[in-house]
Motif scaffolding. Structure first.
Motif, mmCIF file in Angstrom:
data_model
loop_
_atom_site.group_PDB
_atom_site.id
_atom_site.type_symbol
_atom_site.label_atom_id
_atom_site.label_comp_id
_atom_site.label_asym_id
_atom_site.label_seq_id
_atom_site.Cartn_x
_atom_site.Cartn_y
_atom_site.Cartn_z
ATOM 1 N N ASP A 77 -8.901 14.485 2.603
ATOM 2 C CA ASP A 77 -7.637 15.099 3.030
ATOM 3 C C ASP A 77 -7.571 15.224 4.552
ATOM 4 O OD1 ASP A 77 -6.008 15.589 0.848
ATOM 5 O OD2 ASP A 77 -7.026 17.458 0.324
ATOM 6 N N ARG B 203 -6.557 4.141 5.099
ATOM 7 C CA ARG B 203 -5.798 3.046 5.722
ATOM 8 C C ARG B 203 -4.296 3.304 5.595
ATOM 9 N NH1 ARG B 203 -5.047 -2.068 3.321
ATOM 10 N NH2 ARG B 203 -6.877 -1.723 2.018
ATOM 11 N N GLY B 204 -3.903 3.764 4.396
ATOM 12 C CA GLY B 204 -2.485 4.047 4.174
ATOM 13 C C GLY B 204 -1.969 5.120 5.119
ATOM 14 N N ALA B 205 -2.817 6.108 5.380
ATOM 15 C CA ALA B 205 -2.410 7.171 6.295
ATOM 16 C C ALA B 205 -2.385 6.657 7.733
ATOM 17 C CB ALA B 205 -3.356 8.359 6.173
ATOM 18 N N MET C 1 0.979 4.269 -2.729
ATOM 19 C CA MET C 1 0.817 5.670 -2.328
ATOM 20 C C MET C 1 1.928 6.511 -2.926
ATOM 21 S SD MET C 1 -0.178 4.974 1.654
ATOM 22 C CE MET C 1 -0.469 6.639 2.233
ATOM 23 N N ASP D 25 1.280 7.051 -6.548
ATOM 24 C CA ASP D 25 0.156 7.941 -6.826
ATOM 25 C C ASP D 25 0.426 9.392 -6.454
ATOM 26 O OD1 ASP D 25 -1.477 6.018 -7.835
ATOM 27 O OD2 ASP D 25 -3.170 6.511 -6.545
ATOM 28 N N ASN D 26 1.128 9.609 -5.362
ATOM 29 C CA ASN D 26 1.280 10.972 -4.855
ATOM 30 C C ASN D 26 2.426 11.004 -3.842
ATOM 31 O OD1 ASN D 26 1.040 13.504 -3.690
ATOM 32 N ND2 ASN D 26 -1.193 13.410 -3.482
ATOM 33 N N MET E 24 -7.232 11.875 6.337
ATOM 34 C CA MET E 24 -5.857 11.370 6.269
ATOM 35 C C MET E 24 -4.943 12.113 7.233
ATOM 36 S SD MET E 24 -4.908 10.264 2.427
ATOM 37 C CE MET E 24 -5.456 11.664 1.488
ATOM 38 N N LEU F 55 0.835 -1.205 0.000
ATOM 39 C CA LEU F 55 0.000 0.000 0.000
ATOM 40 C C LEU F 55 0.870 1.256 0.000
ATOM 41 C CD1 LEU F 55 -2.754 1.314 0.050
ATOM 42 C CD2 LEU F 55 -2.861 0.963 2.519
ATOM 43 N N ARG G 216 2.249 13.608 -0.854
ATOM 44 C CA ARG G 216 1.388 13.328 0.290
ATOM 45 C C ARG G 216 1.933 12.146 1.095
ATOM 46 N NH1 ARG G 216 -3.958 14.995 2.154
ATOM 47 N NH2 ARG G 216 -3.522 14.852 4.368
ATOM 48 N N GLU H 94 -8.567 2.866 1.081
ATOM 49 C CA GLU H 94 -7.114 2.660 1.007
ATOM 50 C C GLU H 94 -6.354 3.938 1.350
ATOM 51 O OE1 GLU H 94 -6.387 -0.797 -2.342
ATOM 52 O OE2 GLU H 94 -7.130 1.148 -3.005
ATOM 53 N N ASN H 95 -6.888 5.065 0.897
ATOM 54 C CA ASN H 95 -6.267 6.352 1.224
ATOM 55 C C ASN H 95 -6.130 6.496 2.737
ATOM 56 O OD1 ASN H 95 -6.017 8.876 -0.927
ATOM 57 N ND2 ASN H 95 -7.245 7.192 -1.712
ATOM 58 N N LEU I 174 2.598 12.312 5.042
ATOM 59 C CA LEU I 174 1.961 11.405 5.993
ATOM 60 C C LEU I 174 2.991 10.625 6.811
ATOM 61 C CD1 LEU I 174 -1.006 10.139 3.807
ATOM 62 C CD2 LEU I 174 -1.138 11.616 5.814
ATOM 63 N N ARG J 282 -15.435 2.592 -1.058
ATOM 64 C CA ARG J 282 -14.912 1.808 -2.171
ATOM 65 C C ARG J 282 -14.737 2.611 -3.461
ATOM 66 N NH1 ARG J 282 -15.113 -3.414 -2.506
ATOM 67 N NH2 ARG J 282 -14.970 -4.517 -0.522
ATOM 68 N N SER K 243 -4.939 16.746 -1.980
ATOM 69 C CA SER K 243 -3.764 15.936 -2.255
ATOM 70 C C SER K 243 -4.058 14.515 -1.798
ATOM 71 C CB SER K 243 -2.553 16.526 -1.521
ATOM 72 O OG SER K 243 -1.386 15.818 -1.840
ATOM 73 N N VAL K 244 -4.735 13.771 -2.682
ATOM 74 C CA VAL K 244 -5.145 12.417 -2.328
ATOM 75 C C VAL K 244 -4.382 11.426 -3.213
ATOM 76 C CG1 VAL K 244 -7.425 13.177 -1.600
ATOM 77 C CG2 VAL K 244 -7.061 12.480 -3.968
ATOM 78 N N PHE K 245 -4.646 10.137 -3.019
ATOM 79 C CA PHE K 245 -4.023 9.110 -3.854
ATOM 80 C C PHE K 245 -5.075 8.663 -4.868
ATOM 81 C CE2 PHE K 245 -2.048 9.099 0.314
ATOM 82 C CZ PHE K 245 -0.737 9.359 -0.040
ATOM 83 N N PRO K 246 -5.027 9.239 -6.081
ATOM 84 C CA PRO K 246 -6.153 9.143 -7.003
ATOM 85 C C PRO K 246 -6.579 7.723 -7.371
ATOM 86 C CG PRO K 246 -4.207 10.089 -8.083
ATOM 87 C CD PRO K 246 -3.928 10.055 -6.625
ATOM 88 N N ALA K 247 -5.597 6.833 -7.619
ATOM 89 C CA ALA K 247 -5.971 5.500 -8.113
ATOM 90 C C ALA K 247 -6.432 4.575 -6.992
ATOM 91 C CB ALA K 247 -4.801 4.873 -8.868
ATOM 92 N N LEU K 248 -6.227 4.994 -5.744
ATOM 93 C CA LEU K 248 -6.607 4.140 -4.617
ATOM 94 C C LEU K 248 -8.021 4.497 -4.150
ATOM 95 C CD1 LEU K 248 -3.271 4.228 -2.575
ATOM 96 C CD2 LEU K 248 -3.956 2.705 -4.421
#
Ligand code: ATP
Ligand code: MG
Lengths: 315, 260
Positions: free
Chosen positions: B149, B102-104, A185, A188-189, B152, A181, A192, B99-100, A196, B134, B90-95
């Protein structure tokens, strides 16, 4: 959620059984030459997958993958010369190429964008020239014979199949894990991901190390099955191959690189038999097609087709 | 209370030759909320990004919870508990949205900073994106991207949150959610939930600005002209001019401005 998870597990098992049976009985239906071809396609699939981890998952367009392929191949050569067995030699190839991945990755991790691509390209050219010049070590362009006793073509096929499946399994676990993951991330970016709290440097070097190790495994298998290594293993066009196969097959998927590698291995083989050297032209056309018509690669296309056929949303 | 969470002394930033921030002194007490206002290009984002470790400090010092953080890289600063929500989405577009977040959230788990990682579901429900879990982030409308944002930024369990124009350009509904959350999370009685110990945010909208911060700073051409409780700041001449200009501009637009 619960039912979906178990459904996914069921689907996974079905796919696994079908694939295992299919590939398991394949040699029964193929001639000697085709067995060799499929074996080669699988190895190149492993190689493309190593690039896909770096590009499709962590977002680094590297043209340096042939470095690790070559290092793995020569590790096998010298490991055999030193009297070590196949399993140990393959592990050694992973390890040594992984170290090279770590070193190369650390050296270039801060470079970004088009510059990154150029530096890695120059890196693989450099390694090729070094390999060419140091004949005492590499045999130069004439190469060296890998001293090994072949158990047989079909046995080699099963060995390569086993290694490929293990690598796929490893990659699947990796990309589904928290580490996977983080890589997505970063792809993708980057900004960010850093904000984070993720160290871009650390994760990129880690990816290069893992990608280097897997490319080394592929190089080792290639050297072992072909019984031959040369400086050409380092050639930058080999790096380009991994890029093309992965993008064509579907970057950012574990199976895509195998699809791409298999497709182009067969295409190359058929074409060179029929009409000589138009392979580059065909590859170029396919690439353009891939980028324009199915940006998620052949695998993405298949996935979508299967999804539609099931009445699902695809993806 | 009464403890200093953040202490900034003589903070300056040059972009090549251009002095974007000039010797700013600023401090934040534990539990306090500070609003930063100022015209476009005043240096608000520059200030926050310096504090977050995203930009290299030209001169001056930043001390956070007793530690000098000036030389730290952005990920280290974040790991210490300073979380920056950038000015633009400023997000993770493809996720996916899930997931955005969770990753944070897993940063705090990986770092072992907190016993219990904030649950992804809790965070999603908090910002009202539970039903969008989803959806891929690229597909969210602007306001929901900002909510994501914020989720996260909170997921890292920050001690200090730096929010850069969190409601600018956002639809009214999302803006209210965002402001409500910022207000709640920084109020003394609910602070325990997320462990937030301080909040600094930038804002153009004066309604928002004078609503809940403990102090307000007014930046102008890279200088912190005044920093005080809202009542005092309102009285400052330059601030009055600035607010009047803003009002004229909004009248000129003819609709009160905000929801254009
Ligand atoms: N990376 C950069 N390189 C050069 N100049 C920059 C850079 N970032 C900002 N600046 C300049 O520094 C000044 C302050 O910019 P900053 O973004 O901090 O202002 P701001 O108060 O946040 O403005 P806004 O309200 O528009 O967000 C501006 O004049 C801007 O043009
Ligand atoms: Mg700004």
């Amino acid at each position: 959620m619960q039912t979906e998870a178990s459904w996914n597990l069921g689907k996974l098992l079905t796919v696994l059984v079908v694939v295992l049976t299919g590939f398991g009985v394949l040699p029964l239906f193929l001639g000697r030459f085709q067995v060799v071809l499929v074996t080669e396609a699988l190895i190149l699939g492993v190689y493309a997958l190593s690039f896909d981890l770096i590009f499709g998952y962590a977002g680094m367009l590297s043209f340096g993958q042939s470095i690790f392929f070559g290092v793995g191949a020569y590790t096998i050569l010298y490991s055999f010369k030193g009297g070590l067995g196949l399993a140990v030699s393959l592990l050694l190839a992973v390890f040594v190429a992984g170290i090279f991945g770590l070193l190369v990755g650390s050296a270039i991790v801060r470079i970004k964008g088009a510059k990154f691509f150029l530096v890695t390209l120059v890196g693989s050219i450099l390694f090729y020239l070094l390999a060419l010049d140091n004949r005492w070590l590499t045999g130069g362009s004439d190469g060296m014979v890998v001293p090994t006793v072949f158990p047989g073509l079909v046995e080699n096929y099963y060995l390569v199949l086993g290694v490929s499946l293990t690598t796929i399994l490893f990659a699947l676990i990796l990309v589904k894990s928290p580490l996977g993951l983080v890589l997505k991330m970063i792809r993708d970016n980057e900004r960010r991901a850093g904000l984070l709290g993720y160290s871009l440097k650390k994760y990129k070097v880690m990816t290069f190390t893992i990608g280097g190790g897997i490319a080394g495994l592929a190089g080792g298998l290639y050297a072992y099955t072909s019984g031959f290594v040369s400086a050409g293993f380092f050639h930058w066009t080999r790096s380009a191959d991994a890029v093309v196969w992965t993008i064509l097959g579907g970057a950012g998927t574990v199976v895509g690189p195998f699809v791409g590698a298999a497709l182009l291995t067969v295409v190359r083989d058929t074409l060179s038999a029929v009409m000589g050297n138009i392979y580059p032209v065909v590859v170029g056309a396919l690439l353009v097609l891939a980028v324009v018509v199915f940006p998620r690669g052949v695998f993405g296309l298949l996935e979508r087709a299967v999804g539609n056929w099931k009445g699902g949303s695809g993806g | 209370m009464g403890e200093t969470l953040l202490e900034v002394r003589g903070l300056s930033k040059r972009y090549d030759g251009f002095r974007a921030l000039k010797k700013v002194d600023l401090s934040l007490q534990t539990g306090h909320v500070k609003g930063i206002m100022g015209p476009n290009g005043a240096g608000k984002s520059t200030l926050l990004r310096l504090l977050a470790g995203e930009l290299e400090v030209t001169s001056g010092s930043v001390v956070f919870a007793g530690r000098a953080v000036r030389e730290l890289s952005v990920d280290r600063t974040s790991n210490l508990g300073i979380s920056y929500m950038p000015q633009r989405p400023s997000v993770f577009p493809a996720l996916t949205v899930e997931e955005n977040v969770r990753g944070a959230a897993q940063t705090s788990l990986i770092l072992n900073r907190t016993e219990d990682e904030p649950s992804v579901k809790t965070l999603l429900d908090l910002v009202g994106l539970g039903k969008r879990a989803r959806v891929r982030a690229v597909e969210l409308p602007f306001g929901e991207k900002r909510l994501l944002d914020l989720a996260m930024a909170l997921a890292t369990k920050p001690r200090l949150l730096l929010a850069d124009e969190p409601t600018a350009g956002v639809d009214r509904g999302s803006a209210e959610t965002i402001l409500g959350l910022l207000r709640d999370l920084s109020s003394p009685d609910s602070r325990g939930d997320f462990g937030l110990e301080g909040l600094i945010f930038t804002e153009h909208d004066r309604e928002v600005l004078f609503e809940f911060p403990d102090e307000i700073g007014f930046l102008h051409a890279g200088e912190l002209i005044v920093e005080d409780v809202p009542e005092q700041v309102k009285r400052h001449e330059l601030v009055r001019n600035y607010l009047a200009d803003q009002r004229n501009f909004e009248d000129f637009k003819g609709d009160g401005g905000k929801d254009a």
